[in-house]
Every structure is written in structure tokens, then in C-alpha cells.
Design an enzyme around this catalytic site. Structure first.
Site, PDB file in Angstrom:
ATOM      1  N   GLY A  16      58.401  33.512  42.280  1.00 58.63           N
ATOM      2  CA  GLY A  16      59.823  33.557  42.580  1.00 58.63           C
ATOM      3  C   GLY A  16      60.525  34.788  42.046  1.00 58.63           C
ATOM      4  N   ASN A  18      61.301  37.497  43.568  1.00 60.31           N
ATOM      5  CA  ASN A  18      62.322  37.942  44.519  1.00 60.31           C
ATOM      6  C   ASN A  18      63.532  37.012  44.526  1.00 60.31           C
ATOM      7  OD1 ASN A  18      61.156  40.364  45.860  1.00 60.31           O
ATOM      8  ND2 ASN A  18      59.513  38.938  46.350  1.00 60.31           N
ATOM      9  N   MET A  94      53.797  31.212  51.129  1.00 55.28           N
ATOM     10  CA  MET A  94      52.427  31.407  51.599  1.00 55.28           C
ATOM     11  C   MET A  94      51.984  30.323  52.575  1.00 55.28           C
ATOM     12  SD  MET A  94      51.934  34.177  50.081  1.00 55.28           S
ATOM     13  CE  MET A  94      50.210  34.493  50.403  1.00 55.28           C
ATOM     14  N   ILE A  96      51.906  29.646  56.878  1.00 54.66           N
ATOM     15  CA  ILE A  96      52.178  30.105  58.233  1.00 54.66           C
ATOM     16  C   ILE A  96      53.007  29.031  58.926  1.00 54.66           C
ATOM     17  CG2 ILE A  96      51.155  30.662  60.471  1.00 54.66           C
ATOM     18  CD1 ILE A  96      48.742  31.769  58.982  1.00 54.66           C
ATOM     19  N   LEU A  97      54.125  29.434  59.504  1.00 54.74           N
ATOM     20  CA  LEU A  97      55.025  28.498  60.154  1.00 54.74           C
ATOM     21  C   LEU A  97      54.703  28.412  61.641  1.00 54.74           C
ATOM     22  CD1 LEU A  97      58.195  29.756  58.307  1.00 54.74           C
ATOM     23  CD2 LEU A  97      57.097  27.539  57.958  1.00 54.74           C
ATOM     24  N   ASN A 111      61.416  37.794  56.479  1.00 56.35           N
ATOM     25  CA  ASN A 111      60.272  37.751  55.566  1.00 56.35           C
ATOM     26  C   ASN A 111      60.073  39.117  54.923  1.00 56.35           C
ATOM     27  OD1 ASN A 111      57.777  36.646  54.405  1.00 56.35           O
ATOM     28  ND2 ASN A 111      56.724  38.018  55.829  1.00 56.35           N
ATOM     29  N   HIS A 113      57.318  41.572  53.386  1.00 58.74           N
ATOM     30  CA  HIS A 113      55.866  41.762  53.473  1.00 58.74           C
ATOM     31  C   HIS A 113      55.469  43.056  52.762  1.00 58.74           C
ATOM     32  CE1 HIS A 113      51.846  41.238  55.090  1.00 58.74           C
ATOM     33  NE2 HIS A 113      51.841  42.505  55.443  1.00 58.74           N
ATOM     34  N   SER A 140      58.100  45.949  53.805  1.00 58.25           N
ATOM     35  CA  SER A 140      58.924  45.787  55.001  1.00 58.25           C
ATOM     36  C   SER A 140      59.619  44.435  54.981  1.00 58.25           C
ATOM     37  CB  SER A 140      58.061  45.862  56.276  1.00 58.25           C
ATOM     38  OG  SER A 140      57.285  47.028  56.320  1.00 58.25           O
ATOM     39  N   ASP A 149      53.567  38.130  60.927  1.00 58.55           N
ATOM     40  CA  ASP A 149      54.121  39.413  60.477  1.00 58.55           C
ATOM     41  C   ASP A 149      54.368  40.366  61.654  1.00 58.55           C
ATOM     42  OD1 ASP A 149      53.943  38.562  57.806  1.00 58.55           O
ATOM     43  OD2 ASP A 149      51.883  39.256  57.644  1.00 58.55           O
TER      44      ASP A 149
END
Length: 221
Positions: A16, A18, A94, A96-97, A111, A113, A140, A149
Site C-alpha cells: 500500500g 501508493n 494483483m 486480473i479483472l 492502473n 504499471h 505508466s 495492461d
């Protein structure tokens, strides 16, 4: 007229760092952001402590408790809907949606990356940069779409790869730059300067042909 704070939800899986960066920027009154919800798929994610310390509502929604991705996504979406978040920020999330989830939040979910997209989508970005012999790398922020991504890139920050760098060194040096990029980019959203239309990024009402680049002073060019 005073501008209202932008309501945001932050999704995390790990430390966490960020999230803490955003919380600190809000506390310093440099960011008109109201984090109304933090969601993690891991109960042991250290970043949850940052949210609790800041009195931000927390939901732990473990993917292990659901039969499939769609069911887990639906549970996350229910929490996000209740929070009334205008912006969804994936910060070290972490998971994937699924397509249904990403399509529902199209243009409202971003997001961070650790590569200069479209290079090195997915995991293990630092080693892949080194193996390719790249002279620079970076981070990015992109809109989240159904492809991994692959959504349109909003902003980037770059740094030089040094001869002595290994993956750990790259990660350590890129971390503070990621925090700067996230804060500066979220600030654009708070100021209502970024939008999404027809698969493209709009900056101040105009489609950008390349990602905004972060300067050392925190501004973009």
C-alpha cells in the site's frame, strides 16, 4: 466556486505504498481527493493499516471465498457501488479483472504499471527491462480495459537504467517516481482535466496522441 473533492476507491494487494502516498498528499492539502473506500483481496495486506490509520473504510474480499472470477468481481463491484466512488485506482492490486467488471468501470478506473507501456505488460517488468538491454525504463498510468495492461496510457515517468542496476535496484529507484506520477496524475483527475472517450485519453478536452510525461518539478509536458 470551491471545487468538491473527487471521491475515489483504491484497490490494493500488498504494502500500500501508493495508497500511503495519496493519503499523505491529501493530508498536506495538495490533493482534492476523498478516498471513500479501500478494497483488498488479501486480509494480510500491510497496506490495509494505512487505510485504518486514516479512518478510511476497508473491505477485504478474498478471491479464495468465491467460486470464480465473475463472482469475486461482482462482490467488489457491490462495495464500490455502495461507496459512490467516481474514480477507481488500482495500486498494486494483483488480480486480473474480468471483462464485465472493466467494461462497467470504463473510463473511471486507472492502473499504475511499472514499465513504459506498451512495453512489458504483466509481471516481472524489471528483469525483462534488464534482459532486453534497455537504456531507460519507467512507470505508466493507464485506463483499465479488458486487455491486460492494454488500456490507453494517460501519463508516464522515465528514468535511466544504470550499468550496475539489477531488478531490486530498478524497483527501489522507480518507487519514488511512481509515487510522484500517481499523485500528479490523480491531481489531474481531481481538477477534471482528464477524461476517456472512444478508447482515447482526453486532456483538457483534447485527445492526446502520446502519454503525458512527468517532469522533475511534478508538471507534465
Amino acid at each position: 466556486m470551491k471545487q468538491d473533492s473527487l471521491k475515489a476507491a483504491v484497490l490494493i494487494s500488498g504494502t500500500g505504498s501508493n495508497l500511503k502516498t495519496l493519503i499523505d498528499a491529501i493530508a498536506a492539502k495538495g490533493l482534492l481527493l476523498n478516498i471513500v473506500q479501500v478494497v483488498s483481496n488479501r486480509a494480510d495486506a500491510p497496506g490495509l493499516n494505512h487505510a485504518r490509520t486514516a479512518a478510511i473504510p476497508v473491505s477485504v474480499i478474498s478471491h479464495a471465498d468465491f467460486p470464480d472470477r465473475q463472482a469475486h468481481d461482482a462482490a467488489v463491484a457491490k462495495v464500490l457501488q455502495h461507496s459512490q466512488a467516481e474514480l477507481i485506482i488500482l495500486a498494486g492490486y494483483m488480480r486480473i479483472l474480468g471483462d464485465e467488471f472493466t467494461n462497467h468501470y470504463s473510463g473511471r478506473m486507472i492502473n499504475l504499471h511499472p514499465s513504459l507501456l506498451p512495453l512489458y505488460k504483466g509481471l516481472d517488468t524489471y528483469n525483462r527491462v534488464l534482459q532486453a538491454g534497455d537504456s531507460e525504463t519507467g512507470a505508466s498510468i493507464h485506463f483499465v480495459t479488458a486487455g491486460l495492461d492494454s488500456g490507453p496510457v494517460i501519463s508516464q515517468v522515465k528514468m535511466t537504467v544504470l550499468p550496475e542496476d539489477d531488478a531490486s535496484a530498478l524497483k527501489a529507484r522507480l518507487g519514488p517516481l511512481e509515487h510522484q506520477l500517481l499523485t500528479a496524475t490523480v491531481k489531474l483527475f481531481c481538477n477534471r482535466e482528464i477524461a476517456y472517450r472512444d478508447g482515447a485519453v482526453l486532456y483538457r478536452g483534447r485527445t492526446i496522441k502520446r502519454p503525458l510525461q512527468l517532469r522533475q518539478d511534478g508538471s507534465f509536458f
